[in-house]
Scaffold this motif. Sequence first.
Motif, PDB file in Angstrom:
ATOM      1  N   THR A   6       0.922  -1.274   0.073  1.00  0.00           N
ATOM      2  CA  THR A   6       0.024   0.030  -0.015  1.00  0.00           C
ATOM      3  C   THR A   6       0.793   1.306  -0.269  1.00  0.00           C
ATOM      4  O   THR A   6       1.392   1.625   0.946  1.00  0.00           O
ATOM      5  CB  THR A   6      -0.105  -0.030   0.811  1.00  0.00           C
ATOM      6  OG1 THR A   6      -1.746  -0.888   1.487  1.00  0.00           O
ATOM      7  CG2 THR A   6      -1.859   1.588   0.911  1.00  0.00           C
ATOM      8  N   ARG A  12      -5.161  13.908  -0.404  1.00  0.00           N
ATOM      9  CA  ARG A  12      -6.070  13.635  -0.555  1.00  0.00           C
ATOM     10  C   ARG A  12      -6.701  13.843  -2.502  1.00  0.00           C
ATOM     11  O   ARG A  12      -6.149  14.571  -2.888  1.00  0.00           O
ATOM     12  CB  ARG A  12      -7.341  13.358   0.313  1.00  0.00           C
ATOM     13  CG  ARG A  12      -8.382  13.173  -0.068  1.00  0.00           C
ATOM     14  CD  ARG A  12      -9.474  12.847   1.308  1.00  0.00           C
ATOM     15  NE  ARG A  12      -8.896  12.647   1.725  1.00  0.00           N
ATOM     16  CZ  ARG A  12      -9.313  11.202   2.678  1.00  0.00           C
ATOM     17  NH1 ARG A  12     -10.375  10.151   1.274  1.00  0.00           N
ATOM     18  NH2 ARG A  12      -9.117  10.766   3.667  1.00  0.00           N
ATOM     19  N   ARG A  18     -13.935   9.894  -7.058  1.00  0.00           N
ATOM     20  CA  ARG A  18     -13.932   9.149  -5.618  1.00  0.00           C
ATOM     21  C   ARG A  18     -12.605  10.213  -5.240  1.00  0.00           C
ATOM     22  O   ARG A  18     -11.886  10.594  -5.867  1.00  0.00           O
ATOM     23  CB  ARG A  18     -13.217   7.952  -7.325  1.00  0.00           C
ATOM     24  CG  ARG A  18     -13.963   6.651  -7.456  1.00  0.00           C
ATOM     25  CD  ARG A  18     -13.325   5.275  -7.745  1.00  0.00           C
ATOM     26  NE  ARG A  18     -14.062   4.314  -8.431  1.00  0.00           N
ATOM     27  CZ  ARG A  18     -13.949   4.751  -9.588  1.00  0.00           C
ATOM     28  NH1 ARG A  18     -13.351   5.320 -10.731  1.00  0.00           N
ATOM     29  NH2 ARG A  18     -14.848   3.803 -10.261  1.00  0.00           N
ATOM     30  N   THR A  19     -12.974   9.670  -4.048  1.00  0.00           N
ATOM     31  CA  THR A  19     -11.195  10.163  -2.885  1.00  0.00           C
ATOM     32  C   THR A  19     -10.990   9.058  -3.004  1.00  0.00           C
ATOM     33  O   THR A  19     -11.439   8.044  -2.143  1.00  0.00           O
ATOM     34  CB  THR A  19     -12.090  11.135  -2.177  1.00  0.00           C
ATOM     35  OG1 THR A  19     -12.779  10.065  -1.291  1.00  0.00           O
ATOM     36  CG2 THR A  19     -13.214  11.891  -2.777  1.00  0.00           C
ATOM     37  N   PHE A  20      -9.453   9.296  -2.898  1.00  0.00           N
ATOM     38  CA  PHE A  20      -8.434   8.077  -2.530  1.00  0.00           C
ATOM     39  C   PHE A  20      -7.191   9.160  -1.899  1.00  0.00           C
ATOM     40  O   PHE A  20      -6.738  10.011  -1.924  1.00  0.00           O
ATOM     41  CB  PHE A  20      -8.552   7.425  -3.284  1.00  0.00           C
ATOM     42  CG  PHE A  20      -7.253   7.532  -4.976  1.00  0.00           C
ATOM     43  CD1 PHE A  20      -6.397   8.085  -5.032  1.00  0.00           C
ATOM     44  CD2 PHE A  20      -8.658   8.369  -5.632  1.00  0.00           C
ATOM     45  CE1 PHE A  20      -5.945   8.680  -6.206  1.00  0.00           C
ATOM     46  CE2 PHE A  20      -8.026   9.010  -6.603  1.00  0.00           C
ATOM     47  CZ  PHE A  20      -7.157   9.354  -7.226  1.00  0.00           C
ATOM     48  N   ASP A  21      -6.429   8.519  -0.960  1.00  0.00           N
ATOM     49  CA  ASP A  21      -5.013   9.014  -0.263  1.00  0.00           C
ATOM     50  C   ASP A  21      -3.762   8.002   0.153  1.00  0.00           C
ATOM     51  O   ASP A  21      -3.336   8.081   0.449  1.00  0.00           O
ATOM     52  CB  ASP A  21      -5.716   9.677   1.156  1.00  0.00           C
ATOM     53  CG  ASP A  21      -6.151   9.111   1.965  1.00  0.00           C
ATOM     54  OD1 ASP A  21      -6.064   7.446   1.871  1.00  0.00           O
ATOM     55  OD2 ASP A  21      -6.084   9.522   3.099  1.00  0.00           O
ATOM     56  N   SER A  22      -4.436   6.655  -0.702  1.00  0.00           N
ATOM     57  CA  SER A  22      -3.728   5.359  -0.989  1.00  0.00           C
ATOM     58  C   SER A  22      -3.986   4.629  -1.853  1.00  0.00           C
ATOM     59  O   SER A  22      -5.182   4.373  -2.317  1.00  0.00           O
ATOM     60  CB  SER A  22      -3.530   4.661   0.097  1.00  0.00           C
ATOM     61  OG  SER A  22      -4.525   3.765   0.362  1.00  0.00           O
ATOM     62  N   LEU A  23      -3.234   3.718  -2.341  1.00  0.00           N
ATOM     63  CA  LEU A  23      -3.519   2.721  -3.774  1.00  0.00           C
ATOM     64  C   LEU A  23      -2.757   1.310  -3.080  1.00  0.00           C
ATOM     65  O   LEU A  23      -1.576   1.224  -2.351  1.00  0.00           O
ATOM     66  CB  LEU A  23      -2.329   3.659  -5.110  1.00  0.00           C
ATOM     67  CG  LEU A  23      -2.813   5.165  -5.325  1.00  0.00           C
ATOM     68  CD1 LEU A  23      -2.216   5.173  -6.513  1.00  0.00           C
ATOM     69  CD2 LEU A  23      -4.511   4.452  -5.967  1.00  0.00           C
ATOM     70  N   SER A  69      -8.453  -2.637  -7.189  1.00  0.00           N
ATOM     71  CA  SER A  69      -9.730  -1.554  -8.038  1.00  0.00           C
ATOM     72  C   SER A  69     -11.345  -1.907  -7.011  1.00  0.00           C
ATOM     73  O   SER A  69     -11.211  -3.766  -7.165  1.00  0.00           O
ATOM     74  CB  SER A  69      -9.997  -1.136  -9.010  1.00  0.00           C
ATOM     75  OG  SER A  69      -9.992  -2.331 -10.391  1.00  0.00           O
ATOM     76  N   ASP A  72     -15.278   1.439  -4.571  1.00  0.00           N
ATOM     77  CA  ASP A  72     -15.457   2.989  -4.198  1.00  0.00           C
ATOM     78  C   ASP A  72     -13.652   2.906  -4.218  1.00  0.00           C
ATOM     79  O   ASP A  72     -13.046   3.883  -3.163  1.00  0.00           O
ATOM     80  CB  ASP A  72     -15.411   2.343  -2.319  1.00  0.00           C
ATOM     81  CG  ASP A  72     -17.225   2.465  -2.285  1.00  0.00           C
ATOM     82  OD1 ASP A  72     -17.337   2.749  -3.089  1.00  0.00           O
ATOM     83  OD2 ASP A  72     -17.132   1.404  -0.830  1.00  0.00           O
ATOM     84  N   LEU A  73     -12.807   1.722  -4.686  1.00  0.00           N
ATOM     85  CA  LEU A  73     -11.559   2.544  -5.099  1.00  0.00           C
ATOM     86  C   LEU A  73     -11.121   2.881  -6.440  1.00  0.00           C
ATOM     87  O   LEU A  73     -12.097   2.750  -7.457  1.00  0.00           O
ATOM     88  CB  LEU A  73     -10.870   1.159  -5.038  1.00  0.00           C
ATOM     89  CG  LEU A  73     -10.529   0.332  -3.691  1.00  0.00           C
ATOM     90  CD1 LEU A  73     -10.347  -1.573  -3.410  1.00  0.00           C
ATOM     91  CD2 LEU A  73     -10.171   0.512  -2.625  1.00  0.00           C
ATOM     92  N   PRO A  74      -9.978   3.555  -6.493  1.00  0.00           N
ATOM     93  CA  PRO A  74      -9.546   3.829  -7.988  1.00  0.00           C
ATOM     94  C   PRO A  74      -9.358   3.318  -8.609  1.00  0.00           C
ATOM     95  O   PRO A  74      -8.432   2.159  -8.861  1.00  0.00           O
ATOM     96  CB  PRO A  74      -8.277   5.473  -7.537  1.00  0.00           C
ATOM     97  CG  PRO A  74      -7.951   4.566  -6.138  1.00  0.00           C
ATOM     98  CD  PRO A  74      -8.537   3.871  -5.272  1.00  0.00           C
TER      99      PRO A  74
END
Length: 117
Positions: A6, A12, A18-23, A69, A72-74
């Motif tokens: 991760t 963010r 979609r909003t995300f701050d990790s992959l 993905s 809810d995930l990018p």
Amino acid sequence: MAGEKTVRLSRRYEAHGRTFDSLTFRAPVMADFEAIGEIAETQPAPGGGSMVISHDDRIWKYRDRLMKSGADLPSSTDIDQLDLGDAIAVKEAITDFFIQARGKPSRSAPSELPPTS
């Protein structure tokens, strides 16, 4: 080798609702390796020695293939606007899968037998 990595992003992001701050990336398997290949190769350098040629295009193919993905995930299209530092962190995470895999002892090497008496 760890099953997944991760990457915590520096901020963010928002893309396509979609909003995300990790992959999160799963570890590559043989099918991925067969489809994409090596991410780098060693070539003779002018004047002797050798140099490493990085295949960034293949690293990005692994990124797209390995990124988790879902609803809810990018997705891979959501991450086009990552800051450069975050893009480098993603590249290093993919590269690290290969470094870790190569750090394992060879399973095809013959094992030493203890001396017999």
